[in-house]
Design an enzyme around this catalytic site. Structure first.
Site, PDB file in Angstrom:
ATOM      1  N   GLY A   1       0.827  -1.206   0.000  1.00 12.09           N
ATOM      2  CA  GLY A   1       0.000   0.000   0.000  1.00 12.09           C
ATOM      3  C   GLY A   1       0.853   1.243   0.000  1.00 12.09           C
ATOM      4  CB  SER A   2       1.599   4.006  -1.478  1.00 11.42           C
ATOM      5  OG  SER A   2       0.608   4.256  -2.432  1.00 11.42           O
ATOM      6  N   GLY A   3       0.485   5.645   1.047  1.00 13.43           N
ATOM      7  CA  GLY A   3      -0.342   6.728   1.556  1.00 13.43           C
ATOM      8  C   GLY A   3       0.428   8.027   1.410  1.00 13.43           C
TER       9      GLY A   3
ATOM     10  CD  GLN B   1       2.413   9.360   7.590  1.00 10.48           C
ATOM     11  OE1 GLN B   1       1.587   8.448   7.616  1.00 10.48           O
ATOM     12  NE2 GLN B   1       3.021   9.785   8.658  1.00 10.48           N
ATOM     13  N   GLY B   2       4.141   7.662   2.436  1.00  9.86           N
ATOM     14  CA  GLY B   2       5.094   6.777   1.769  1.00  9.86           C
ATOM     15  C   GLY B   2       4.544   5.378   1.572  1.00  9.86           C
ATOM     16  CB  ILE B   3       6.136   2.583  -0.150  1.00  3.72           C
ATOM     17  CG1 ILE B   3       5.976   3.406  -1.431  1.00  3.72           C
ATOM     18  CG2 ILE B   3       5.970   1.106  -0.413  1.00  3.72           C
ATOM     19  CD1 ILE B   3       6.783   2.921  -2.588  1.00  3.72           C
ATOM     20  CB  VAL B   4       2.636   0.242   3.757  1.00  4.47           C
ATOM     21  CG1 VAL B   4       2.560  -0.752   4.905  1.00  4.47           C
ATOM     22  CG2 VAL B   4       2.256   1.644   4.216  1.00  4.47           C
TER      23      VAL B   4
ATOM     24  CE  LYS C   1       2.839   5.029   8.012  1.00  2.00           C
ATOM     25  NZ  LYS C   1       1.469   5.542   8.043  1.00  2.00           N
TER      26      LYS C   1
ATOM     27  CG  ASP D   1      -8.873  13.013   7.584  1.00  5.57           C
ATOM     28  OD1 ASP D   1      -9.872  13.119   6.842  1.00  5.57           O
ATOM     29  OD2 ASP D   1      -7.706  13.001   7.156  1.00  5.57           O
TER      30      ASP D   1
END
Ligand code: AMP
Length: 423
Positions: free
Chosen positions: A33-35, A37-40, A55, A151
């Site tokens: 996954g990615s969000g 803040q960066g890649i997981v 992460k 959120d």
């Protein structure tokens, strides 16, 4: 620790567009996954002999927004210990000094999917209500620690195939500006409550709105209020729920009120129209009752005026949810947040860098002797997340659904939903 020894502990591996420099105990990295803040990645932890999620926060101190979020997440993750909030197993940086400091790696319990993937599935009442119950337990725990999320969204909620659920993040800092009159920037706002969109004061039940939006999406299979930008977000809300009363409008500040009053007026739709029977499994008397309870809960959570919206405690007591009620989950002792200035902090990049670096070193120090939170290092969260006998009665891929009433009695499943709740 001497430099050579430290260097030998790490290795570098490319995952997608990113390079992960991780401790050798973590092998078999795969992006999951990615969000923002960066890649997981998922990985196998040879020390704990289990799969974990890692992460990477790349230069988390690079600007105010990144730094505040990373620092807040790190501090809170270290304090919070609840089965419906993601547990931190390890924190490390491969860099050896503050001057060289670049990246932070957070090692967490590995879950199977985020809620976006589950929303596409047809869920039976049992799985739907159990997922909602766990969301509410996690939120209640955050509230007890003084953290109001504001959120919540499906991408920040993760689940396992045994239908257990965890919240991944801690939402917006108290000081984060969010209102209608702000310049738009790319962020998912579909689940944000009217008081957040309109920049009003808020209370804990701001998070109940988000749960309502997520529940609605699980029922409908599509986003309830898919606003294209921060202004359209409000339009989507009033088109479906109706323009709120004058009493509500009087609570807005002058400029926002002028804007809201000048929108076309909408009568809105009844909850029977918004969530008709066909959206629910209603093939038996039991399921018909559950469908009407689910709709009733939606109608109490999706209320524009927060003063008339159900609270987290009331939602936990609602007949659709309280079949799962377990005092040890609902009333788990709240964590103590030691940094009282957590949300107010303003720092330069260099100061953030040092603060974040210190938090990483503090973790290393606290876990060095194998002890953290009064439990063996890196096992605390693992132990607290292992299923109890009670949990094993919960919906899963292998056990037929048997909801437990709060009085301890069992009722027949009556539902033939999907095999498992998550992909
Ligand atoms: P985040 O950067 O925390 O917003 O996470 C981005 C995505 O990575 C999430 O939407 C999940 O799909 C996935 N993810 C993050 N943490 C985990 C975890 N502990 N277990 C499984 N998937 C995760």
């Amino acid at each position: 620790m001497n430099r050579n020894k430290r260097e030998k502990e790490y290795y570098s591996i490319d995952v997608g567009d990113s390079t992960f420099m991780v401790l050798k105990r973590y092998q078999n990295l795969r992006p999951i996954g990615s969000g923002a803040q960066g890649i997981v990645c998922s990985a196998y932890d040879h020390n704990l002999e289990r799969n974990v999620a890692i992460k990477k926060l790349s230069r988390p101190f690079q600007n105010q927004t990144h730094a505040k979020r990373a620092y807040r997440e790190l501090v809170l993750m270290k304090c919070v210990n609840h089965k419906n909030i993601i547990g931190l197993l390890n924190v490390f940086t491969p860099q050896k000094t503050l001057e060289e400091f670049q990246d932070v790696y957070l090692v967490m319990e590995l879950m199977d999917a985020n809620l976006c993937q589950v929303i596409q599935m047809e869920l039976d009442h049992e799985r739907l209500s159990y997922l909602l119950y766990q969301m509410l337990c996690g939120i209640k725990h955050l509230h007890a620690a003084g953290i109001i999320h504001r959120d919540l969204k499906p991408s920040n909620i993760v689940v396992k195939s045994d239908c257990t659920l965890k919240i991944l993040d801690f939402g917006l800092a108290r000081t984060a500006a969010t209102g209608l009159l702000m310049t738009p920037y790319v962020v998912t706002r579909y689940y944000r409550a009217p008081e957040v969109i309109l920049g009003m004061g808020y209370q804990a039940n701001v998070d109940v709105w988000s749960v309502g939006c997520i529940m609605a999406e699980m029922v409908r299979g599509s986003v309830l209020f898919p606003g294209t930008d921060h202004i359209d977000q409000w339009n989507k809300v009033i088109e479906q729920l109706g323009t709120p009363s004058q009493e509500f409008l009087m609570k807005l500040n002058q400029s926002v009120r002028t804007y809201v009053e000048n929108r076309p007026r909408h009568a809105g739709y009844s909850f029977e129209k918004l969530f008709p029977d066909v959206l629910f499994p209603a093939d038996s008397e039991h399921n018909k009752l559950k469908a009407s309870q689910a709709r009733d809960l939606l109608s109490k959570m999706l209320v524009i005026d927060a003063s008339k919206r159900i609270s987290v405690d009331e939602a936990l007591q609602h007949p659709y949810i309280n079949v799962w009620y377990d005092l040890t989950e609902v009333e788990a002792p709240p964590p103590v947040i030691t940094d009282k200035q957590l949300d107010e902090r303003e720092h330069t990049v260099e100061e953030w860098k040092e603060l974040i670096y210190k938090e990483v070193l503090d973790w290393e120090e606290r876990t060095k002797n194998g002890v953290i939170r009064g439990q063996p290092a890196s096992i605390g969260a693992a132990v607290s997340s292992s299923p109890t006998a009670h949990q094993q009665r919960r919906p899963s891929t292998s056990t037929p659904p048997t909801p437990t009433h709060s009085d301890g009695s069992l009722e027949p499943a009556g539902a033939t939903g999907p095999v498992g709740c998550c992909r």
